[in-house]
Design a protein around this motif. Structure first.
Motif, mmCIF file in Angstrom:
data_model
loop_
_atom_site.group_PDB
_atom_site.id
_atom_site.type_symbol
_atom_site.label_atom_id
_atom_site.label_comp_id
_atom_site.label_asym_id
_atom_site.label_seq_id
_atom_site.Cartn_x
_atom_site.Cartn_y
_atom_site.Cartn_z
ATOM 1 N N TYR A 58 0.830 -1.202 0.000
ATOM 2 C CA TYR A 58 0.000 0.000 0.000
ATOM 3 C C TYR A 58 0.867 1.256 0.000
ATOM 4 O O TYR A 58 0.608 2.197 -0.740
ATOM 5 C CB TYR A 58 -0.932 -0.008 1.218
ATOM 6 C CG TYR A 58 -1.845 1.182 1.272
ATOM 7 C CD1 TYR A 58 -3.011 1.211 0.510
ATOM 8 C CD2 TYR A 58 -1.559 2.278 2.067
ATOM 9 C CE1 TYR A 58 -3.854 2.303 0.544
ATOM 10 C CE2 TYR A 58 -2.394 3.376 2.107
ATOM 11 C CZ TYR A 58 -3.541 3.383 1.346
ATOM 12 O OH TYR A 58 -4.371 4.461 1.373
ATOM 13 N N LEU A 59 1.905 1.255 0.824
ATOM 14 C CA LEU A 59 2.772 2.435 0.917
ATOM 15 C C LEU A 59 3.579 2.682 -0.355
ATOM 16 O O LEU A 59 4.051 3.798 -0.570
ATOM 17 C CB LEU A 59 3.708 2.321 2.117
ATOM 18 C CG LEU A 59 3.054 2.488 3.483
ATOM 19 C CD1 LEU A 59 4.075 2.324 4.590
ATOM 20 C CD2 LEU A 59 2.323 3.815 3.602
ATOM 21 N N ALA A 60 3.711 1.675 -1.186
ATOM 22 C CA ALA A 60 4.400 1.882 -2.461
ATOM 23 C C ALA A 60 3.662 2.927 -3.298
ATOM 24 O O ALA A 60 4.270 3.613 -4.110
ATOM 25 C CB ALA A 60 4.490 0.563 -3.224
ATOM 26 N N ILE A 123 -3.367 -7.809 -1.772
ATOM 27 C CA ILE A 123 -4.438 -6.936 -1.264
ATOM 28 C C ILE A 123 -3.934 -5.509 -1.100
ATOM 29 O O ILE A 123 -4.624 -4.554 -1.466
ATOM 30 C CB ILE A 123 -5.010 -7.497 0.049
ATOM 31 C CG1 ILE A 123 -5.767 -8.796 -0.254
ATOM 32 C CG2 ILE A 123 -5.926 -6.483 0.733
ATOM 33 C CD1 ILE A 123 -6.261 -9.539 0.956
ATOM 34 N N GLY A 124 -2.729 -5.333 -0.572
ATOM 35 C CA GLY A 124 -2.172 -3.993 -0.415
ATOM 36 C C GLY A 124 -2.020 -3.274 -1.736
ATOM 37 O O GLY A 124 -2.286 -2.072 -1.850
ATOM 38 N N ARG A 125 -1.601 -4.006 -2.754
ATOM 39 C CA ARG A 125 -1.446 -3.424 -4.089
ATOM 40 C C ARG A 125 -2.817 -3.007 -4.636
ATOM 41 O O ARG A 125 -2.963 -1.928 -5.187
ATOM 42 C CB ARG A 125 -0.771 -4.451 -5.005
ATOM 43 C CG ARG A 125 -0.170 -3.874 -6.234
ATOM 44 C CD ARG A 125 0.726 -4.827 -7.015
ATOM 45 N NE ARG A 125 0.422 -6.237 -6.912
ATOM 46 C CZ ARG A 125 1.185 -7.140 -6.258
ATOM 47 N NH1 ARG A 125 2.289 -6.761 -5.653
ATOM 48 N NH2 ARG A 125 0.850 -8.407 -6.210
ATOM 49 N N ARG A 126 -3.804 -3.876 -4.472
ATOM 50 C CA ARG A 126 -5.150 -3.567 -4.984
ATOM 51 C C ARG A 126 -5.737 -2.344 -4.270
ATOM 52 O O ARG A 126 -6.283 -1.456 -4.911
ATOM 53 C CB ARG A 126 -6.091 -4.763 -4.787
ATOM 54 C CG ARG A 126 -5.753 -5.940 -5.644
ATOM 55 C CD ARG A 126 -6.145 -5.660 -7.086
ATOM 56 N NE ARG A 126 -5.955 -6.859 -7.857
ATOM 57 C CZ ARG A 126 -5.207 -6.944 -8.935
ATOM 58 N NH1 ARG A 126 -4.594 -5.885 -9.387
ATOM 59 N NH2 ARG A 126 -5.063 -8.072 -9.567
ATOM 60 N N VAL A 127 -5.623 -2.311 -2.956
ATOM 61 C CA VAL A 127 -6.149 -1.181 -2.194
ATOM 62 C C VAL A 127 -5.380 0.086 -2.543
ATOM 63 O O VAL A 127 -5.957 1.159 -2.694
ATOM 64 C CB VAL A 127 -6.096 -1.468 -0.675
ATOM 65 C CG1 VAL A 127 -6.453 -0.230 0.136
ATOM 66 C CG2 VAL A 127 -7.038 -2.620 -0.316
ATOM 67 N N GLY A 128 -4.067 -0.033 -2.682
ATOM 68 C CA GLY A 128 -3.249 1.120 -3.043
ATOM 69 C C GLY A 128 -3.605 1.689 -4.401
ATOM 70 O O GLY A 128 -3.618 2.912 -4.591
ATOM 71 N N GLU A 129 -3.887 0.835 -5.361
ATOM 72 C CA GLU A 129 -4.253 1.291 -6.703
ATOM 73 C C GLU A 129 -5.590 2.009 -6.699
ATOM 74 O O GLU A 129 -5.774 2.981 -7.411
ATOM 75 C CB GLU A 129 -4.316 0.105 -7.655
ATOM 76 C CG GLU A 129 -2.976 -0.498 -7.974
ATOM 77 C CD GLU A 129 -3.074 -1.821 -8.735
ATOM 78 O OE1 GLU A 129 -4.196 -2.355 -8.889
ATOM 79 O OE2 GLU A 129 -2.017 -2.324 -9.158
ATOM 80 N N VAL A 130 -6.514 1.539 -5.881
ATOM 81 C CA VAL A 130 -7.853 2.128 -5.829
ATOM 82 C C VAL A 130 -7.789 3.524 -5.214
ATOM 83 O O VAL A 130 -8.493 4.428 -5.648
ATOM 84 C CB VAL A 130 -8.813 1.226 -5.011
ATOM 85 C CG1 VAL A 130 -10.110 1.931 -4.711
ATOM 86 C CG2 VAL A 130 -9.057 -0.075 -5.755
#
Length: 132
Positions: A58-60, A123-130
């Protein structure tokens, strides 16, 4: 002067998070154990791995705005919550009780940790993209 102020701020934020994570781990260790397998340590390390991977992914996408959260949640809370040393000690204890249980514990801990890592990153990547 600003660097020293930032360092002290990071130190306090990380220390506060570590005390919270360590307290949560201690409270969970009070749950009675059923059987010879240290299930709570496995669950703590799995959930910590999942959350740390999710936070990192997510932080990415949000690094500039949420750097303090990395220190507080990642290094602090999750670092204080998860416990490699306890896992190694319990693995050593399991070796004296039952070698098969020790191997099962090791495979569950590492294999499950890898699964949690992949799931957390996804999940972190998906949430981060949204939320970009």
């Amino acid at each position: 002067m600003q660097n020293q102020k930032n360092f002290l701020s990071e130190l306090l934020v990380t220390g506060l998070g570590g005390s919270i994570g360590g307290t949560i781990r201690y409270e969970l260790s009070l749950i009675p154990v059923i059987g010879p397998m240290p299930v709570m340590t496995i669950l703590i390390n799995w959930s910590g791995t999942f959350l740390l991977a999710m936070l990192g992914s997510y932080l990415a996408y949000h690094r500039s705005r949420l750097q303090r959260w990395q220190s507080f949640i990642g290094t602090g809370i999750l670092g204080g919550f998860t416990t490699f040393s306890t896992m190694i000690l319990q693995l050593h204890q399991q070796l004296y009780i039952n070698v098969v249980n020790a191997l099962i514990y090791l495979v569950l801990t590492l294999g499950g940790g890898l699964v949690m890592l992949k799931l957390g990153k996804f999940i972190g990547r998906r949430v981060g993209e949204v939320h970009v």
